[in-house]
Enzyme design. Structure first.
Site, PDB file in Angstrom:
ATOM      1  N   VAL A 131      40.107  39.788  39.521  1.00  0.00           N
ATOM      2  CA  VAL A 131      40.475  39.468  40.852  1.00  0.00           C
ATOM      3  C   VAL A 131      38.640  39.354  41.117  1.00  0.00           C
ATOM      4  O   VAL A 131      38.822  38.626  42.264  1.00  0.00           O
ATOM      5  CB  VAL A 131      40.548  41.383  40.763  1.00  0.00           C
TER       6      VAL A 131
ATOM      7  N   LYS B  27      29.119  37.674  29.362  1.00  0.00           N
ATOM      8  CA  LYS B  27      30.397  37.006  30.621  1.00  0.00           C
ATOM      9  C   LYS B  27      29.550  36.511  31.427  1.00  0.00           C
ATOM     10  O   LYS B  27      29.644  35.221  31.654  1.00  0.00           O
ATOM     11  CB  LYS B  27      31.105  37.544  30.986  1.00  0.00           C
TER      12      LYS B  27
ATOM     13  N   GLU C 202      43.907  43.564  47.347  1.00  0.00           N
ATOM     14  CA  GLU C 202      44.345  42.278  46.558  1.00  0.00           C
ATOM     15  C   GLU C 202      46.024  42.379  46.221  1.00  0.00           C
ATOM     16  O   GLU C 202      46.540  43.034  45.935  1.00  0.00           O
ATOM     17  CB  GLU C 202      43.456  41.802  44.974  1.00  0.00           C
ATOM     18  N   PHE C 203      46.397  40.841  46.214  1.00  0.00           N
ATOM     19  CA  PHE C 203      47.442  40.685  46.024  1.00  0.00           C
ATOM     20  C   PHE C 203      47.899  39.826  44.797  1.00  0.00           C
ATOM     21  O   PHE C 203      49.009  38.648  45.254  1.00  0.00           O
ATOM     22  CB  PHE C 203      48.943  41.147  47.102  1.00  0.00           C
TER      23      PHE C 203
ATOM     24  N   CYS D  22      48.805  45.233  35.549  1.00  0.00           N
ATOM     25  CA  CYS D  22      49.370  46.176  37.557  1.00  0.00           C
ATOM     26  C   CYS D  22      50.323  47.046  36.971  1.00  0.00           C
ATOM     27  O   CYS D  22      50.060  48.656  37.598  1.00  0.00           O
ATOM     28  CB  CYS D  22      48.783  45.442  38.345  1.00  0.00           C
TER      29      CYS D  22
ATOM     30  N   LYS E  10      52.917  37.214  30.481  1.00  0.00           N
ATOM     31  CA  LYS E  10      53.207  36.665  30.747  1.00  0.00           C
ATOM     32  C   LYS E  10      52.720  35.012  31.037  1.00  0.00           C
ATOM     33  O   LYS E  10      51.306  35.031  29.971  1.00  0.00           O
ATOM     34  CB  LYS E  10      53.361  36.818  32.524  1.00  0.00           C
TER      35      LYS E  10
END
Length: 446
Positions: free
Chosen positions: A14, A38, A149-150, A258, A323
């Site tokens: 995100v 990172k 957020e989506f 999520c 996924k």
């Protein structure tokens, strides 16, 4: 459009997507993270996350001077007009979201936030968090806004730049309008509401999606018992505009970073509020049983009883990430299936296009970099993640490698006729089985 000075705390899915996309919209963005390694890689333009379009946006932002990465959170936020909190809120004790990272960051930056700054909570948090953070800050000159957020992993950049809606929650309208202005170039429908409602939107949306997925898995099982075809059933459902075609595909269960934590968090929020959310309980329970159903199906496809000991059974796993399009293994339903198979004695070899070999070992699974290797001498292949490239595999070649020519397709992703022509039995979910054109020559595993 006015160009804003923005800080983003957190460089995960995100946070990094938010930082890179806001920079692409013309804002000046500084991003920070607690992971110094990172940050060093990001300063060189190296992106660890497998996310389509993200490395290019990061490189463009750095080259244009609109995107920078700094180690100090104080340095990132000191001149910012808007500070986005994009830190993890993992499942905590009892299922409630763990807000320790949110509280920690708010505590660290509260004295260096510039007057008039807006602190934007983009992390998924329980209702009431904005008020809690505002009380922690103790500053009347800094507003706290909820802006959930989506973003879907694998399409996060596209989702950010092509949003269905922008939701901004604040108990005073001015700060909400300033945050909404950051997205003005996107021209998306914007919902301005109070902070509690904005926080609820995120949970309500994710839990509804989880409900659709658990529902369609239940319907798929019922289709098998009644000789119906889930593909035709969901096609007929999907044309109804009240339902829509998305999230109507059966699978090995829902997972990722999520849905599992958000369903549990809303369950806990409901309990605290004194509300018995029986529907959500059933959604979670149904999903928890799905991996066991998959394992039973695999046993039966190999000629065994559903509850049989699988010792000596060699199984190849196509897909391990939660996924396609990501390298994210968090709460992957594929791994839930793998753990159950390994626990019953099966020997597992797995392949996933998103994994490079640098990931932590997966207990009970030998991960290889060749999809054909997992087929060699396997009693069955099991497709668990619907990567598009799996459709294009050389199935006649795979048929020649398999000890038992059967594929259990948990996502109904492959072409059953193509496998049948190759001499492979196809077993999907909620659909009639398709046997090979040539009768398999293998015997059931003893």
């Amino acid at each position: 459009m006015h160009s804003y000075q923005v800080a983003v705390v957190g460089a995960g899915y995100v946070g990094l997507t938010t930082a890179a996309c806001l920079a692409s919209l013309g804002h000046r963005v500084r991003c920070t993270d607690s992971d110094r390694g990172k940050l060093a890689r990001l300063q060189r333009g190296e992106v660890d996350i497998l996310e389509k379009g993200l490395p290019g946006l990061v490189a463009e932002g750095i080259a244009a001077g609109r995107l920078g990465f700094v180690e100090s959170a104080a340095e990132a936020v000191e001149t910012a007009e808007a500070v986005f909190l994009c830190v993890p809120t993992p499942m905590g004790e009892g299922g409630m979201a763990d807000l320790s990272a949110v509280i920690d960051v708010a505590t660290k930056v509260r004295d260096v936030l510039s007057p008039g700054c807006v602190l934007v909570n983009k992390s998924t948090v329980p209702v009431g968090t904005a008020a809690r953070v505002a009380a922690l800050l103790g500053r009347d000159d800094v507003a706290v806004v909820s802006n959930p957020e989506f973003l879907r992993e694998g399409t996060a950049v596209h989702d950010f730049l092509n949003p269905d809606r922008i939701v901004v929650g604040s108990d005073t309208r001015g700060p909400a309008e300033r945050v909404a202005a950051l997205y003005a170039r996107l021209g998306a429908p914007t919902v301005l509401t109070d902070a509690a409602s904005a926080e609820m939107v995120k949970y309500a949306a994710n839990c509804f999606l989880a409900t659709k997925l658990s529902y369609v898995n239940a319907i798929a099982e019922l289709c098998e018992r009644l000789d119906a075809d889930i593909g035709d059933v969901t096609e007929g459902m999907g044309y109804d505009r009240r339902i829509g075609p998305t999230f109507l595909s059966p699978g090995p269960g829902w997972g990722g970073s999520c849905l599992p934590k958000d369903t549990m968090a809303l369950k806990q929020v409901a309990e605290v509020a004194g509300f018995e959310f029986g529907l959500l309980d059933e959604v979670i329970s149904g999903n928890a049983k799905q991996a066991s159903r998959v394992v039973e199906r695999i046993a039966v496809a190999c000629g065994l009883d559903a509850d049989a000991d699988l010792t000596g059974l060699r199984i190849g796993l196509l897909g391990l990430t939660f996924k396609a399009g990501t390298n994210d293994l968090r709460d992957s339903p594929a791994l839930s299936v793998a753990r159950l198979l390994a626990g019953r004695g099966a020997e597992l070899t797995g392949y996933d296009p998103g994994l490079t070999g640098a990931e932590p070992p997966i207990p009970g699974v030998r991960v290889v970099d060749d999809p054909y290797y997992i087929a060699k001498d396997a009693h069955a292949l099991v497709l668990l993640t619907d990567w598009p490239q799996f459709r294009a595999l050389d199935w006649p070649r795979i048929a020649g490698l398999l000890e038992g020519p059967v594929v259990v397709d948990t996502r109904n992703h492959l072409d059953p006729d193509a496998l049948s022509r190759a001499g492979i039995a196809w077993r999907g979910f909620g659909r009639p089985p398709v046997d090979p054109v040539r009768t398999p020559s293998f015997d059931p595993v003893p």
